[in-house]
Write an enzyme that holds these catalytic residues in place. Structure first.
Site, PDB file in Angstrom:
ATOM      1  N   THR A 196     -14.683  20.021  19.595  1.00  0.00           N
ATOM      2  CA  THR A 196     -14.213  20.038  18.206  1.00  0.00           C
ATOM      3  C   THR A 196     -13.586  18.709  17.798  1.00  0.00           C
ATOM      4  O   THR A 196     -13.810  18.214  16.685  1.00  0.00           O
ATOM      5  CB  THR A 196     -13.200  21.175  17.999  1.00  0.00           C
ATOM      6  OG1 THR A 196     -13.841  22.415  18.293  1.00  0.00           O
ATOM      7  CG2 THR A 196     -12.687  21.199  16.572  1.00  0.00           C
ATOM      8  N   ASP A 219     -13.417  -1.413   1.196  1.00  0.00           N
ATOM      9  CA  ASP A 219     -12.025  -1.523   1.625  1.00  0.00           C
ATOM     10  C   ASP A 219     -11.638  -0.204   2.282  1.00  0.00           C
ATOM     11  O   ASP A 219     -11.552   0.837   1.636  1.00  0.00           O
ATOM     12  CB  ASP A 219     -11.129  -1.798   0.414  1.00  0.00           C
ATOM     13  CG  ASP A 219      -9.702  -2.163   0.818  1.00  0.00           C
ATOM     14  OD1 ASP A 219      -9.298  -1.842   1.946  1.00  0.00           O
ATOM     15  OD2 ASP A 219      -8.994  -2.758  -0.011  1.00  0.00           O
ATOM     16  N   GLY A 252       0.811  -1.202   0.000  1.00  0.00           N
ATOM     17  CA  GLY A 252       0.000   0.000   0.000  1.00  0.00           C
ATOM     18  C   GLY A 252       0.847   1.255   0.000  1.00  0.00           C
ATOM     19  O   GLY A 252       2.056   1.225  -0.251  1.00  0.00           O
ATOM     20  N   TYR A 272     -14.421  -0.689 -15.375  1.00  0.00           N
ATOM     21  CA  TYR A 272     -13.810   0.552 -15.834  1.00  0.00           C
ATOM     22  C   TYR A 272     -13.735   0.581 -17.365  1.00  0.00           C
ATOM     23  O   TYR A 272     -13.488  -0.442 -18.004  1.00  0.00           O
ATOM     24  CB  TYR A 272     -12.395   0.671 -15.267  1.00  0.00           C
ATOM     25  CG  TYR A 272     -12.282   1.534 -14.025  1.00  0.00           C
ATOM     26  CD1 TYR A 272     -13.300   1.569 -13.076  1.00  0.00           C
ATOM     27  CD2 TYR A 272     -11.150   2.308 -13.789  1.00  0.00           C
ATOM     28  CE1 TYR A 272     -13.182   2.338 -11.941  1.00  0.00           C
ATOM     29  CE2 TYR A 272     -11.015   3.078 -12.659  1.00  0.00           C
ATOM     30  CZ  TYR A 272     -12.047   3.103 -11.730  1.00  0.00           C
ATOM     31  OH  TYR A 272     -11.940   3.877 -10.607  1.00  0.00           O
ATOM     32  N   ARG A 287       2.100   0.904   4.106  1.00  0.00           N
ATOM     33  CA  ARG A 287       2.410  -0.383   4.725  1.00  0.00           C
ATOM     34  C   ARG A 287       2.424  -1.499   3.684  1.00  0.00           C
ATOM     35  O   ARG A 287       1.757  -1.415   2.657  1.00  0.00           O
ATOM     36  CB  ARG A 287       1.393  -0.734   5.818  1.00  0.00           C
ATOM     37  CG  ARG A 287       1.321   0.251   6.974  1.00  0.00           C
ATOM     38  CD  ARG A 287       0.460  -0.281   8.092  1.00  0.00           C
ATOM     39  NE  ARG A 287      -0.867  -0.667   7.627  1.00  0.00           N
ATOM     40  CZ  ARG A 287      -1.729  -1.384   8.342  1.00  0.00           C
ATOM     41  NH1 ARG A 287      -1.399  -1.815   9.543  1.00  0.00           N
ATOM     42  NH2 ARG A 287      -2.918  -1.679   7.857  1.00  0.00           N
ATOM     43  N   THR A 341      -6.164   3.868   3.833  1.00  0.00           N
ATOM     44  CA  THR A 341      -5.797   5.266   3.587  1.00  0.00           C
ATOM     45  C   THR A 341      -6.905   5.958   2.806  1.00  0.00           C
ATOM     46  O   THR A 341      -7.267   7.104   3.068  1.00  0.00           O
ATOM     47  CB  THR A 341      -4.474   5.343   2.805  1.00  0.00           C
ATOM     48  OG1 THR A 341      -3.460   4.666   3.552  1.00  0.00           O
ATOM     49  CG2 THR A 341      -4.063   6.780   2.589  1.00  0.00           C
ATOM     50  N   ASP A 357      -5.601  -3.000  -6.018  1.00  0.00           N
ATOM     51  CA  ASP A 357      -6.165  -3.496  -4.761  1.00  0.00           C
ATOM     52  C   ASP A 357      -7.678  -3.692  -4.889  1.00  0.00           C
ATOM     53  O   ASP A 357      -8.233  -4.674  -4.361  1.00  0.00           O
ATOM     54  CB  ASP A 357      -5.836  -2.557  -3.598  1.00  0.00           C
ATOM     55  CG  ASP A 357      -6.121  -1.090  -3.906  1.00  0.00           C
ATOM     56  OD1 ASP A 357      -6.359  -0.736  -5.081  1.00  0.00           O
ATOM     57  OD2 ASP A 357      -6.117  -0.290  -2.951  1.00  0.00           O
ATOM     58  N   GLY A 408      -7.682   0.617  -9.590  1.00  0.00           N
ATOM     59  CA  GLY A 408      -6.622   0.274  -8.639  1.00  0.00           C
ATOM     60  C   GLY A 408      -6.509  -1.231  -8.457  1.00  0.00           C
ATOM     61  O   GLY A 408      -7.514  -1.923  -8.305  1.00  0.00           O
TER      62      GLY A 408
END
Length: 240
Positions: free
Chosen positions: A174, A119, A8, A89, A11, A122, A98, A96
């Site tokens: 906040t 998934d 990734g 696509y 990681r 990030t 993944d 991607g």
């Protein structure tokens, strides 16, 4: 022994496949993905299969090491179709890898089922795989941590702790506002995805979560769901 690697942005996760069975997944930071690790962990392997959205310098180093040690190396890219799964696509390679492997992993686990795949790392990606193997597209949004750090970085007076508990409640300060909003926005996206499928008259058979925030996110969704941490590796097994 075949090594399966999911690299990734920050990681690297890896495991081995022995007679079709996966060993437990190991996780290291990208900076630890070095020749020393290759020597310690991969030296007995006959083949390395990797999917990467990370730094090309790291995959190049692995390729060179495999070549020097006579170990077969294969880097996976998204395809138009494989194992009955059809990439949704217009330009298949732009999906991607993944996400592509998540689709293959979902198809392997839930044959002939309508599956929503979430998934959460990030980035959080949401994809719909039809029972006929057709990928119907999806969404990409910032992951939970990215949502939180993004608003902190771009505003002068918004401050937030890094250890707020998971909650969808309206915050009393906040920090709670920022964190809870990130979870609410993500849960809302998943719920809209579920609703869109149902409004099309399609019976949604499975909602599957994977990625670093999978367990936390799955607990906030009312729709019956499953968590499969190794979903991408099930997709990688398609290439053995």
């Amino acid at each position: 022994m075949i090594v399966l690697i999911d690299m990734g942005n920050s990681r690297v996760k890896y495991c081995t496949s022995v007679q079709g069975k996966l060993t437990p997944i190991n996780v290291v930071d990208n900076k630890e993905f070095t020749c020393r690790l290759f020597e310690n962990q991969f030296h007995k392997s006959s083949k390395v299969i990797i999917a990467s959205v990370g730094d090309k310098h790291l995959t190049d180093a692995l390729f060179d090491w495999c070549k020097a040690n006579n170990i077969s190396y294969q880097e996976i890219s998204s395809e138009k179709q494989k194992n009955g799964v059809v990439n949704g696509y217009q330009v298949p390679a732009q999906l991607g890898v993944d996400r592509w492997l998540g689709l293959l992993g979902a198809a392997a686990n839930f044959a002939n089922k309508n599956v929503l795949i979430v998934d959460s790392g990030t980035a959080t990606t949401i994809d719909f795989l039809g029972a006929d193997g057709q990928h119907h597209g999806g969404w990409i949004l910032s992951g939970i941590n990215t949502l939180v750090t993004g608003i902190i970085a771009n505003t002068s007076y918004v401050k937030a702790n890094s250890n707020e508990p998971v909650s969808l409640s309206f915050g009393a300060n906040t920090s709670e506002n920022v964190h809870n909003a990130a979870w609410a926005a993500t849960v809302g996206s998943v719920n809209v995805g579920i609703s869109q499928i149902q409004h099309q008259g399609i019976n949604l058979d499975e909602v599957v979560f994977t990625g670093g925030n999978a367990l936390k996110l799955s607990s906030l969704i009312n729709y019956q769901n499953k968590v499969i941490p190794e979903l991408v590796f099930h997709g990688l097994q398609s290439y053995i």
